[in-house]
Design a protein around this motif. Structure first.
Motif, PDB file in Angstrom:
ATOM      1  N   ILE A  64       1.111  -1.364  -0.261  1.00  0.00           N
ATOM      2  CA  ILE A  64       0.224   0.073   0.254  1.00  0.00           C
ATOM      3  C   ILE A  64       0.811   1.603   0.192  1.00  0.00           C
ATOM      4  N   PRO A  65       1.949   1.559   0.941  1.00  0.00           N
ATOM      5  CA  PRO A  65       2.453   2.202   0.803  1.00  0.00           C
ATOM      6  C   PRO A  65       3.081   2.902  -0.766  1.00  0.00           C
ATOM      7  N   LEU A  66       3.454   2.097  -1.249  1.00  0.00           N
ATOM      8  CA  LEU A  66       4.138   2.287  -2.723  1.00  0.00           C
ATOM      9  C   LEU A  66       2.927   2.444  -3.568  1.00  0.00           C
ATOM     10  N   LEU A  67       1.639   1.716  -3.112  1.00  0.00           N
ATOM     11  CA  LEU A  67       0.241   2.045  -4.488  1.00  0.00           C
ATOM     12  C   LEU A  67       0.330   3.322  -3.925  1.00  0.00           C
ATOM     13  N   MET A  68       0.314   4.165  -2.543  1.00  0.00           N
ATOM     14  CA  MET A  68       0.160   5.328  -2.951  1.00  0.00           C
ATOM     15  C   MET A  68       1.894   6.637  -3.022  1.00  0.00           C
ATOM     16  N   HIS A  69       1.808   5.496  -3.540  1.00  0.00           N
ATOM     17  CA  HIS A  69       3.463   7.152  -4.266  1.00  0.00           C
ATOM     18  C   HIS A  69       3.798   7.313  -2.713  1.00  0.00           C
ATOM     19  N   TYR A  70       4.160   6.806  -1.462  1.00  0.00           N
ATOM     20  CA  TYR A  70       4.520   7.228  -0.222  1.00  0.00           C
ATOM     21  C   TYR A  70       4.639   8.726   0.169  1.00  0.00           C
ATOM     22  N   LYS A  71       2.979   8.362  -0.138  1.00  0.00           N
ATOM     23  CA  LYS A  71       1.900  10.043   0.540  1.00  0.00           C
ATOM     24  C   LYS A  71       1.043  10.048   0.591  1.00  0.00           C
ATOM     25  N   GLY A  72       0.739  10.345   1.899  1.00  0.00           N
ATOM     26  CA  GLY A  72      -1.212  10.738   2.149  1.00  0.00           C
ATOM     27  C   GLY A  72      -1.501   9.710   3.725  1.00  0.00           C
ATOM     28  N   ILE A  73      -2.853   9.395   3.793  1.00  0.00           N
ATOM     29  CA  ILE A  73      -2.871   8.100   4.648  1.00  0.00           C
ATOM     30  C   ILE A  73      -4.029   6.788   4.457  1.00  0.00           C
ATOM     31  N   ALA A  74      -4.241   6.132   4.611  1.00  0.00           N
ATOM     32  CA  ALA A  74      -4.620   5.081   3.797  1.00  0.00           C
ATOM     33  C   ALA A  74      -4.341   4.094   5.289  1.00  0.00           C
ATOM     34  N   MET A  75      -6.235   2.897   4.546  1.00  0.00           N
ATOM     35  CA  MET A  75      -6.621   2.529   4.929  1.00  0.00           C
ATOM     36  C   MET A  75      -6.225   0.403   5.136  1.00  0.00           C
ATOM     37  N   PHE A  76      -5.967  -0.211   5.304  1.00  0.00           N
ATOM     38  CA  PHE A  76      -6.014  -1.807   4.721  1.00  0.00           C
ATOM     39  C   PHE A  76      -6.917  -2.699   5.458  1.00  0.00           C
ATOM     40  N   CYS A  77      -8.218  -3.712   5.194  1.00  0.00           N
ATOM     41  CA  CYS A  77      -9.045  -4.376   6.068  1.00  0.00           C
ATOM     42  C   CYS A  77      -8.753  -5.215   5.515  1.00  0.00           C
ATOM     43  N   ASP A  78      -9.115  -6.499   5.779  1.00  0.00           N
ATOM     44  CA  ASP A  78      -9.241  -7.808   5.939  1.00  0.00           C
ATOM     45  C   ASP A  78     -11.125  -7.540   4.640  1.00  0.00           C
ATOM     46  N   ASN A  79     -10.883  -8.580   3.857  1.00  0.00           N
ATOM     47  CA  ASN A  79     -12.584  -8.840   3.606  1.00  0.00           C
ATOM     48  C   ASN A  79     -13.597  -8.812   4.459  1.00  0.00           C
ATOM     49  N   ASP A  80     -13.610  -9.759   5.480  1.00  0.00           N
ATOM     50  CA  ASP A  80     -14.369 -10.426   6.614  1.00  0.00           C
ATOM     51  C   ASP A  80     -14.160  -9.358   7.265  1.00  0.00           C
ATOM     52  N   PHE A  81     -14.042  -7.957   6.944  1.00  0.00           N
ATOM     53  CA  PHE A  81     -14.917  -7.293   8.111  1.00  0.00           C
ATOM     54  C   PHE A  81     -16.545  -6.814   7.484  1.00  0.00           C
ATOM     55  N   LEU A  82     -16.724  -6.033   8.777  1.00  0.00           N
ATOM     56  CA  LEU A  82     -17.803  -5.260   8.564  1.00  0.00           C
ATOM     57  C   LEU A  82     -18.207  -4.383   9.809  1.00  0.00           C
ATOM     58  N   TRP A  83     -17.917  -3.020   8.946  1.00  0.00           N
ATOM     59  CA  TRP A  83     -18.292  -1.973   9.592  1.00  0.00           C
ATOM     60  C   TRP A  83     -19.256  -1.536  10.177  1.00  0.00           C
ATOM     61  N   LYS A  84     -19.042  -1.270  11.428  1.00  0.00           N
ATOM     62  CA  LYS A  84     -20.527  -0.365  11.999  1.00  0.00           C
ATOM     63  C   LYS A  84     -20.360   0.834  12.002  1.00  0.00           C
ATOM     64  N   CYS A  85     -19.332   1.458  11.493  1.00  0.00           N
ATOM     65  CA  CYS A  85     -18.818   2.827  11.032  1.00  0.00           C
ATOM     66  C   CYS A  85     -18.443   3.420  10.509  1.00  0.00           C
ATOM     67  N   ASP A  86     -18.066   4.890  10.241  1.00  0.00           N
ATOM     68  CA  ASP A  86     -17.552   5.507   9.311  1.00  0.00           C
ATOM     69  C   ASP A  86     -15.812   5.193  10.052  1.00  0.00           C
ATOM     70  N   PRO A  87     -15.338   4.482   8.307  1.00  0.00           N
ATOM     71  CA  PRO A  87     -13.899   3.938   8.863  1.00  0.00           C
ATOM     72  C   PRO A  87     -12.922   5.617   9.337  1.00  0.00           C
ATOM     73  N   MET A  88     -13.433   6.613   8.800  1.00  0.00           N
ATOM     74  CA  MET A  88     -12.716   7.506   9.018  1.00  0.00           C
ATOM     75  C   MET A  88     -12.671   7.926  10.718  1.00  0.00           C
ATOM     76  N   GLU A  89     -13.047   7.453  11.635  1.00  0.00           N
ATOM     77  CA  GLU A  89     -12.831   7.592  12.569  1.00  0.00           C
ATOM     78  C   GLU A  89     -11.285   7.030  13.075  1.00  0.00           C
ATOM     79  N   VAL A  90     -10.911   6.294  12.739  1.00  0.00           N
ATOM     80  CA  VAL A  90      -9.651   4.977  13.346  1.00  0.00           C
ATOM     81  C   VAL A  90      -8.512   6.080  13.339  1.00  0.00           C
ATOM     82  N   VAL A  91      -8.901   7.678  12.356  1.00  0.00           N
ATOM     83  CA  VAL A  91      -7.595   8.234  11.498  1.00  0.00           C
ATOM     84  C   VAL A  91      -7.715   8.601  13.500  1.00  0.00           C
ATOM     85  N   GLU A  92      -8.479   9.197  14.193  1.00  0.00           N
ATOM     86  CA  GLU A  92      -8.130  10.116  15.078  1.00  0.00           C
ATOM     87  C   GLU A  92      -7.659   9.662  15.840  1.00  0.00           C
ATOM     88  N   TYR A  93      -6.886   8.563  16.475  1.00  0.00           N
ATOM     89  CA  TYR A  93      -6.114   7.563  17.367  1.00  0.00           C
ATOM     90  C   TYR A  93      -4.742   7.203  16.333  1.00  0.00           C
TER      91      TYR A  93
END
Length: 216
Positions: A64-93
């Protein structure tokens, strides 16, 4: 933040449901699927396949850092996740000096098999790499050559970052279904096998997954 979902071509339903659960809370967020076959065709993924890889995306996340050209914030999750909120919340931490942030699960005893018979491996920092927030500016050493050659344990145990640069996301953003209490979960993780497997179609929290699936 851009989101990458680990995709396994054998289990497209899981990826679609994961993506839909994110878009239900944030319809405008940019989402990409990490498809190992496509990454190979593009010359990005150069690792040799290892026996016992439980999913096709076991190692795609580390590009992912390579795919992002080493710029910015990215999040990865396995496909067996089910989100119950906006994942943007994790950036706060994430702290300013963090290179990555993960849910730092305590070691636990894993089941011998998962996903309809796949051998379930025990290793330090088990499941830490299933959800990663990357500060790509701080990960310029994660080159194609580095990731192609690194050992599985080095990558999945997150030995490629200094412990001081390893941030901690609260446990409720990576709740392991069948292992942890799911009350208050912000993201469910069907790590042992989700409802797209016959063995787990009526297992714990399966109704939550089927509800999103039926809304596709």
């Amino acid at each position: 933040m851009r989101i990458f979902i680990g995709h396994d071509t054998r289990y497209k339903k899981a990826t679609l449901v994961c993506q839909k659960s994110i878009r239900d809370y944030n319809p405008d967020i940019k989402i990409s699927w990490l498809d190992k076959h496509k990454l190979k065709d593009k010359g990005v993924y150069g690792r040799k396949d290892l026996p016992g890889e439980s999913t096709e995306f076991s190692f795609t996340r580390f590009y992912i850092p390579l795919l992002m050209h080493y710029k910015g914030i990215a999040m990865f999750c396995d496909n067996d996740f089910l989100w119950k909120c906006d994942p943007m919340e994790v950036v706060e931490y994430m702290r300013p000096d963090d290179a990555i942030a993960v849910v730092q699960h305590k070691d636990y005893d894993v089941k011998e098999t998962k996903m309809d018979g796949v051998k379930n491996k025990q290793y330090p920092r088990k499941n830490w790499s299933s959800l990663i927030v990357f500060n790509c500016d701080k990960l310029k050493h994660m080159t194609k050559e580095y990731v192609d050659k690194a050992t599985a344990s080095h990558l999945h145990e997150l030995r490629w970052v200094d412990d001081n640069a390893l941030g901690n996301i609260p446990d409720n953003y990576n709740v392991l279904v069948g292992t942890h209490d799911t009350l208050g979960a912000r993201a469910l993780h069907y790590t042992n096998g989700g409802p797209w497997f016959n063995e787990y179609k009526n297992a714990e929290k399966s109704l939550d997954w089927w509800t999103v699936y039926e809304s596709l």
